[in-house]
Design a protein around this motif. Structure first.
Motif, PDB file in Angstrom:
ATOM      1  N   GLN A   1       0.819  -1.217   0.000  1.00 44.04           N
ATOM      2  CA  GLN A   1       0.000   0.000   0.000  1.00 44.04           C
ATOM      3  C   GLN A   1       0.858   1.276   0.000  1.00 44.04           C
ATOM      4  O   GLN A   1       0.446   2.309  -0.530  1.00 44.04           O
ATOM      5  N   VAL A   2       2.041   1.182   0.581  1.00 44.72           N
ATOM      6  CA  VAL A   2       2.956   2.317   0.541  1.00 44.72           C
ATOM      7  C   VAL A   2       3.274   2.691  -0.909  1.00 44.72           C
ATOM      8  O   VAL A   2       3.324   3.874  -1.278  1.00 44.72           O
ATOM      9  N   LEU A   3       3.470   1.663  -1.756  1.00 49.83           N
ATOM     10  CA  LEU A   3       3.716   1.937  -3.168  1.00 49.83           C
ATOM     11  C   LEU A   3       2.437   2.367  -3.883  1.00 49.83           C
ATOM     12  O   LEU A   3       2.452   3.293  -4.694  1.00 49.83           O
ATOM     13  N   GLU A   4       1.336   1.699  -3.584  1.00 53.54           N
ATOM     14  CA  GLU A   4       0.069   2.043  -4.234  1.00 53.54           C
ATOM     15  C   GLU A   4      -0.313   3.500  -3.999  1.00 53.54           C
ATOM     16  O   GLU A   4      -0.755   4.203  -4.911  1.00 53.54           O
ATOM     17  N   LYS A   5      -0.139   3.959  -2.757  1.00 52.04           N
ATOM     18  CA  LYS A   5      -0.548   5.317  -2.386  1.00 52.04           C
ATOM     19  C   LYS A   5       0.621   6.301  -2.380  1.00 52.04           C
ATOM     20  O   LYS A   5       0.432   7.486  -2.086  1.00 52.04           O
ATOM     21  N   SER A   6       1.808   5.780  -2.702  1.00 57.95           N
ATOM     22  CA  SER A   6       3.034   6.595  -2.758  1.00 57.95           C
ATOM     23  C   SER A   6       3.238   7.375  -1.463  1.00 57.95           C
ATOM     24  O   SER A   6       3.357   8.604  -1.445  1.00 57.95           O
ATOM     25  N   ILE A   7       3.324   6.644  -0.357  1.00 62.19           N
ATOM     26  CA  ILE A   7       3.419   7.246   0.969  1.00 62.19           C
ATOM     27  C   ILE A   7       4.883   7.541   1.308  1.00 62.19           C
ATOM     28  O   ILE A   7       5.694   6.624   1.469  1.00 62.19           O
ATOM     29  N   ASN A   8       5.215   8.800   1.447  1.00 72.08           N
ATOM     30  CA  ASN A   8       6.599   9.185   1.745  1.00 72.08           C
ATOM     31  C   ASN A   8       7.078   8.622   3.077  1.00 72.08           C
ATOM     32  O   ASN A   8       8.202   8.121   3.195  1.00 72.08           O
ATOM     33  N   THR A   9       6.223   8.724   4.085  1.00 71.89           N
ATOM     34  CA  THR A   9       6.645   8.247   5.410  1.00 71.89           C
ATOM     35  C   THR A   9       6.869   6.743   5.419  1.00 71.89           C
ATOM     36  O   THR A   9       7.653   6.229   6.216  1.00 71.89           O
ATOM     37  N   GLY A  10       6.203   6.037   4.511  1.00 74.16           N
ATOM     38  CA  GLY A  10       6.375   4.585   4.425  1.00 74.16           C
ATOM     39  C   GLY A  10       7.754   4.188   3.953  1.00 74.16           C
ATOM     40  O   GLY A  10       8.373   3.261   4.499  1.00 74.16           O
ATOM     41  N   VAL A  11       8.262   4.885   2.928  1.00 72.79           N
ATOM     42  CA  VAL A  11       9.604   4.539   2.459  1.00 72.79           C
ATOM     43  C   VAL A  11      10.669   5.039   3.434  1.00 72.79           C
ATOM     44  O   VAL A  11      11.748   4.447   3.537  1.00 72.79           O
ATOM     45  N   VAL A  12      10.380   6.110   4.160  1.00 71.52           N
ATOM     46  CA  VAL A  12      11.301   6.540   5.219  1.00 71.52           C
ATOM     47  C   VAL A  12      11.352   5.473   6.320  1.00 71.52           C
ATOM     48  O   VAL A  12      12.426   5.173   6.866  1.00 71.52           O
ATOM     49  N   PHE A  13      10.199   4.877   6.625  1.00 76.20           N
ATOM     50  CA  PHE A  13      10.141   3.767   7.583  1.00 76.20           C
ATOM     51  C   PHE A  13      11.078   2.637   7.156  1.00 76.20           C
ATOM     52  O   PHE A  13      11.857   2.100   7.965  1.00 76.20           O
ATOM     53  N   VAL A  14      11.050   2.287   5.873  1.00 75.78           N
ATOM     54  CA  VAL A  14      11.911   1.213   5.358  1.00 75.78           C
ATOM     55  C   VAL A  14      13.377   1.634   5.423  1.00 75.78           C
ATOM     56  O   VAL A  14      14.245   0.858   5.848  1.00 75.78           O
ATOM     57  N   GLN A  15      13.645   2.852   5.033  1.00 75.99           N
ATOM     58  CA  GLN A  15      15.032   3.320   5.023  1.00 75.99           C
ATOM     59  C   GLN A  15      15.642   3.270   6.422  1.00 75.99           C
ATOM     60  O   GLN A  15      16.790   2.862   6.593  1.00 75.99           O
ATOM     61  N   ARG A  16      14.857   3.625   7.423  1.00 76.77           N
ATOM     62  CA  ARG A  16      15.390   3.631   8.786  1.00 76.77           C
ATOM     63  C   ARG A  16      15.567   2.207   9.324  1.00 76.77           C
ATOM     64  O   ARG A  16      16.430   1.961  10.167  1.00 76.77           O
ATOM     65  N   LEU A  17      14.775   1.279   8.791  1.00 77.08           N
ATOM     66  CA  LEU A  17      14.969  -0.127   9.170  1.00 77.08           C
ATOM     67  C   LEU A  17      16.301  -0.674   8.647  1.00 77.08           C
ATOM     68  O   LEU A  17      16.992  -1.424   9.349  1.00 77.08           O
TER      69      LEU A  17
END
Length: 535
Positions: A315-331
């Motif tokens: 859903q992060v990709l579907e809705k293009s959620i910026n905070t979602g990819v930041v979540f992944v980057q910090r992981l």
């Protein structure tokens, strides 16, 4: 050699010159399936008109008659005729046969012609930014930009040598002993570009640029399994036959390979690929979006300040959620993220066989600041070329293997010997199973995120990006870059499409501006390659 060419009239000397001057190799484009090719760049005999001032008895009359046909001012022609001892004054090159004949019919004293080989581009502006053109540099004709520059030595061949005495006028004395080493003609090149696809892509991009009043446009069609470029359009383009009339040298640049931009959300699959590959996330991994993330004194928000709550990585990709990819980057951490960015080819040239490719700029993430890594997760603060972006997504399509893009399929010598380009794997960036998972996520993104992509019966993987443009110490409030990348059929891809518009006006998102163009080109390619629906 050139001076003698224009001034000697003896037939044997002209024949010797033809032996000494190599014939430039030609450039061909594919014309549909099979081994059918059409010329893009060839050699053509044009008439060159020159003046012998000492033979001219009435300067004004000659100048008045020549000026309208040669397209040169009366004053300039008279100036060329002012020295009665001058044995040679070039007037105009590349005269077409009709104009040359009109001048010949006037039978003007002191006006002469000689045939001369020039480059001719029979398809005008088609693929002009890939081709480049033959120009003049340091009084020598050389390839400039694109293929003409990159393959200059191969296309040009090697001049012959003549060891002979000359008379007082500089003409060769060929009656006695002399040594003649003939020229070696240049090799011809045959492109991976398909004439039909190239034409369709250029027309679609020109139409959408005009519709949204964009400053420039770029399109790349690639075979993700080999890296072969099937079409590459950079707009505005130019006619290489009339390159001197082009408004700006910027038109000669191939924006697909030579101009940098911040990619925005089309970059999000890269961070997802890294997270999947090291096992930090799965498509169904969930997190709670609160609409913003704070990093030090910085705040990162979603587009339009939206909040999505509990969301999966798909859903992060579907809705293009910026905070979602930041979540992944910090992981995954900054260093690992940087390693994957570089593994996908960003920050270094792709190695495509075109002149002056730009390598990009990753300076921001090299500073190892948390905020810079976070911004890079959604494609901000890094500079890439459209080709780098297309190649990275092609690696996902190709089971995680990054291929070296290329535009020349084969090089053919005058004797018919062929040197065929072999596809080259640069590296395995992510594991095949992780590439497959990401492809499924991108298929879901197209089906659930972009209602303007209407390709029933086919699985299409894709992602858009609407990127802010840096301005001063911040970003423009008005201008954006729009990108759309996708490949199909998603689970056995035959083509990848990358599209970009610079500063479109009157439209906010790439999902609206470029999705219809992507759909049209994809539908054309399904029909062109006779790819049957999968559902």
């Amino acid at each position: 050699v050139r001076h003698t060419f224009y001034t000697v009239l003896a037939k044997d000397q002209q024949e010797v010159l033809q032996t000494l001057i190599p014939r430039r190799g030609e450039i061909f484009i594919k014309a549909g399936g099979g081994n059918v090719w059409q010329p893009l760049a060839v050699n053509r005999i044009f008439q060159t008109v020159f003046l012998v001032p000492k033979e001219v008895t009435d300067k004004n009359t000659v100048a008045e008659k020549l000026a309208p046909l040669a397209g040169i001012s009366l004053e300039k022609i008279i100036e060329k005729l002012n020295d009665p001892q001058d044995p040679y004054e070039p007037l105009k090159s590349k005269l077409d046969d009709e104009i040359a004949q009109k001048i010949k019919d006037m039978n003007l004293s002191g006006v002469h012609f000689t045939p001369e080989n020039w480059r001719w581009y029979p398809q005008g502006s088609l693929a002009s930014n890939v081709l480049g053109f033959m120009g003049v540099k340091n009084n020598q004709r050389v390839g400039q930009y694109g293929l003409e520059q990159y393959y200059q030595d191969i296309l040009a061949g090697k001049s012959g040598l003549l060891d002979s005495q000359k008379d007082a006028l500089g003409n060769w004395l060929l009656m006695g002993d002399y040594n003649l080493e003939p020229a070696q003609d240049g090799l011809s090149i045959y492109l991976t570009l398909d004439q039909n696809i190239q034409y369709v892509v250029e027309q679609k991009m020109k139409a959408v640029m005009e519709k949204w009043r964009a400053a420039s446009g770029c399109a790349i069609i690639m075979d993700p399994k080999t890296g072969a470029i099937l079409a590459m359009a950079s707009l505005p383009d130019f006619d290489p036959n009339e390159y001197q009339r082009t408004k700006s040298e910027d038109y000669f640049m191939n924006s697909c390979t030579q101009k940098l931009y911040e990619p925005g959300s089309v970059f999000k699959p890269v961070i997802m690929a890294a997270g999947l590959d090291i096992g930090k996330i799965f498509p169904e991994t969930a997190y709670t979006d609160t609409g913003l993330v704070r990093i030090g004194n910085w705040t990162i928000q979603n587009s339009q300040q939206k909040t999505y709550g509990l969301s999966t990585m798909t859903q992060v990709l579907e809705k293009s959620i910026n905070t979602g990819v930041v979540f992944v980057q910090r992981l995954i951490g900054g260093e690992i993220f940087k390693k994957y960015i570089e593994a996908f080819g960003f920050g270094s040239s792709t190695g495509i066989d075109l002149a002056s490719e730009t390598s990009g700029n990753l300076k921001n993430i090299e500073e190892n600041k948390d905020i810079n890594f976070a911004n890079a997760a959604f494609g901000q603060g890094i500079l890439v070329t459209p080709l780098q972006m297309a190649s990275a997504i092609a690696a996902i399509a190709n089971d995680g293997k990054l291929m070296q893009p290329y535009v020349v399929e084969k090089i053919v010598a005058p004797d018919g010997q062929e040197q065929i380009t072999q596809p080259k794997v640069i590296r395995q960036v992510i594991a095949p199973q992780n590439a497959g998972q990401l492809t499924a996520m991108l298929v879901s993104t197209v089906r659930n995120g972009y209602d303007k992509v209407k390709l029933p019966g086919y699985f299409v993987a894709g992602k858009t990006g609407t990127a802010q443009i840096a301005e001063g110490h911040g970003y423009s409030d008005n201008d954006t870059n729009h990108s759309f990348e996708g490949y199909a059929p998603a689970y056995n891809p035959q083509f990848l499409i990358f599209l970009k518009l610079e500063k479109p006006q009157g439209i906010s998102f790439a999902s609206e501006s470029l999705a219809p163009v992507f759909t049209d080109i994809a539908r054309y390619l399904f029909n062109y390659y006779e790819i049957s629906p999968e559902e």
